[in-house]
Write a protein that holds these residues in place. Structure first.
Motif, PDB file in Angstrom:
ATOM      1  N   ALA A   1       0.811  -1.115   0.118  1.00 14.02           N
ATOM      2  CA  ALA A   1       0.082   0.186  -0.002  1.00 14.02           C
ATOM      3  C   ALA A   1       0.934   1.201  -0.042  1.00 14.02           C
ATOM      4  N   ARG A   2       1.812   1.148   0.794  1.00 15.75           N
ATOM      5  CA  ARG A   2       2.833   2.427   0.815  1.00 15.75           C
ATOM      6  C   ARG A   2       3.506   2.643  -0.420  1.00 15.75           C
TER       7      ARG A   2
ATOM      8  N   SER B   1      -3.991  -3.697  -2.187  1.00 18.59           N
ATOM      9  CA  SER B   1      -2.965  -4.505  -1.507  1.00 18.59           C
ATOM     10  C   SER B   1      -3.699  -5.500  -0.338  1.00 18.59           C
ATOM     11  N   LEU B   2      -4.465  -5.070   0.278  1.00 16.86           N
ATOM     12  CA  LEU B   2      -5.457  -6.034   1.011  1.00 16.86           C
ATOM     13  C   LEU B   2      -5.994  -7.002   0.181  1.00 16.86           C
ATOM     14  N   ALA B   3      -6.688  -6.727  -0.742  1.00 15.40           N
ATOM     15  CA  ALA B   3      -7.170  -7.620  -1.581  1.00 15.40           C
ATOM     16  C   ALA B   3      -6.284  -8.878  -1.872  1.00 15.40           C
ATOM     17  N   GLU B   4      -5.103  -8.538  -2.482  1.00  9.26           N
ATOM     18  CA  GLU B   4      -4.067  -9.226  -3.114  1.00  9.26           C
ATOM     19  C   GLU B   4      -3.599 -10.155  -1.959  1.00  9.26           C
ATOM     20  N   VAL B   5      -3.126  -9.701  -0.850  1.00  7.81           N
ATOM     21  CA  VAL B   5      -2.689 -10.276   0.085  1.00  7.81           C
ATOM     22  C   VAL B   5      -3.728 -11.407   0.837  1.00  7.81           C
ATOM     23  N   GLY B   6      -4.762 -10.674   0.849  1.00  8.30           N
ATOM     24  CA  GLY B   6      -5.898 -11.614   1.538  1.00  8.30           C
ATOM     25  C   GLY B   6      -6.313 -12.694   0.700  1.00  8.30           C
TER      26      GLY B   6
ATOM     27  N   PRO C   1     -13.357  -9.687  -6.228  1.00  6.04           N
ATOM     28  CA  PRO C   1     -14.080  -8.512  -7.012  1.00  6.04           C
ATOM     29  C   PRO C   1     -13.623  -7.500  -6.267  1.00  6.04           C
ATOM     30  N   MET C   2     -12.823  -7.306  -5.358  1.00  3.70           N
ATOM     31  CA  MET C   2     -12.242  -6.089  -4.610  1.00  3.70           C
ATOM     32  C   MET C   2     -10.800  -5.672  -5.653  1.00  3.70           C
ATOM     33  N   ARG C   3     -10.189  -6.751  -6.252  1.00  2.00           N
ATOM     34  CA  ARG C   3      -8.840  -6.849  -6.890  1.00  2.00           C
ATOM     35  C   ARG C   3      -9.196  -6.409  -8.445  1.00  2.00           C
ATOM     36  N   PHE C   4     -10.090  -7.340  -8.847  1.00  2.83           N
ATOM     37  CA  PHE C   4     -10.347  -7.708 -10.488  1.00  2.83           C
ATOM     38  C   PHE C   4     -11.737  -7.270 -10.566  1.00  2.83           C
ATOM     39  N   ALA C   5     -11.886  -6.134 -11.524  1.00  4.88           N
ATOM     40  CA  ALA C   5     -13.141  -5.560 -11.883  1.00  4.88           C
ATOM     41  C   ALA C   5     -14.014  -6.753 -12.702  1.00  4.88           C
TER      42      ALA C   5
ATOM     43  N   TRP D   1     -17.244  -2.518  -1.678  1.00  2.96           N
ATOM     44  CA  TRP D   1     -15.583  -2.345  -2.005  1.00  2.96           C
ATOM     45  C   TRP D   1     -15.580  -2.822  -3.240  1.00  2.96           C
ATOM     46  N   TRP D   2     -16.184  -3.332  -4.329  1.00  2.82           N
ATOM     47  CA  TRP D   2     -15.987  -4.036  -5.461  1.00  2.82           C
ATOM     48  C   TRP D   2     -15.230  -3.012  -6.183  1.00  2.82           C
ATOM     49  N   ARG D   3     -14.423  -3.479  -7.159  1.00  2.84           N
ATOM     50  CA  ARG D   3     -13.651  -2.660  -8.025  1.00  2.84           C
ATOM     51  C   ARG D   3     -14.493  -2.262  -9.081  1.00  2.84           C
TER      52      ARG D   3
END
Length: 235
Positions: free
Chosen positions: A79-80, A94-99, A156-160, A214-216
């Motif tokens: 995220a930084r 970032s949270l979506a990828e790691v989560g 869905p939060m990471r990929f539209a 929070w969906w993209r």
């Protein structure tokens, strides 16, 4: 005359902090409840032994909990880096990828963990819908709901491309079919059941609905300070 003014809604940051605290308390309570079985695998995991740690449910859960601080650190670093590059929704992405990885890999590991008769027991298949639900029990159903819950929550939060319920359903069902096929081909002494696919896909959809706000909606990571196009002159 007295005037009654409505109280302002709490800021988003305060709500986020409260939600984070409640999540931490919930995780701490869950760990406290299952602390004894988890500690049974602690010596084997600390010694790096495969037997007693990596081949047991308790060992995998213990390692997953131990990996939580490093996972949070990775989220912060990603995220930084994205915020420095001016990417919008850096924390969410970032949270979506790691989560997605952190919440899916341990369940896949436990699902593909061989039974006592792996390699020798005949492959078992159950293709009648809803027949195996009665034998799963609450723990079995709850575990199957969680297998791809992180996938449905964060994809869905990471990929539209996955920001719709039918697509999440198809994603969860497709991944579950691959897992059940692997169980059958590798002869892991597990039942390849259509009910597992149904419950896995349901868990993915329920988790996706929980993160729907929070969906993209865009396919590109646009900078936050992207200049707006200049208005065309009036004729």
């Amino acid at each position: 005359m007295t005037h009654h003014t409505s109280r302002p809604a709490p800021p988003r940051r305060t709500r986020g902090i409260v939600l984070l605290v409640l999540t931490i308390l919930g995780l701490a309570g869950a760990v406290f409840v299952v602390r004894r079985p988890l500690m049974m695998s602690a010596p084997a995991c600390m010694a790096g032994r495969w037997h007693g740690c990596f081949d047991t449910f308790n060992g995998v859960v213990l390692l997953t909990l131990a990996a939580l601080p490093p996972a949070a650190l990775v989220v912060w670093a990603l995220a930084r880096r994205r915020r420095a590059a001016g990417v919008m929704s850096a924390w969410r992405i970032s949270l979506a990828e790691v989560g997605l990885v952190y919440g899916t890999v341990p369940f896949l590991w436990m699902t593909l963990m061989p039974g006592g008769g792996d390699g020798t027991a005949p492959a078992r298949v159950s293709l009648v819908p809803l027949r195996d639900l009665a034998t799963m029990g609450p723990i079995g159903i709850g575990g199957n709901l969680l297998v791809f819950a992180a996938l449905g929550l964060f994809a869905p939060m990471r990929f539209a491309a996955f920001a719709s319920v039918p697509r999440v359903l198809a994603l969860g069902a497709g991944c579950s079919v691959l897992v059940e096929t692997a169980q059958y081909v590798l002869r892991l002494d597990r039942v390849t059941s259509v009910d597992d696919v149904l419950v896995n896909a349901t868990g993915a959809v329920l988790a996706a609905l929980a993160s729907r706000r929070w969906w993209r909606t865009t396919t590109k990571e646009e900078p936050a300070d992207r200049p707006r196009p200049a208005p065309s002159p009036a004729r």
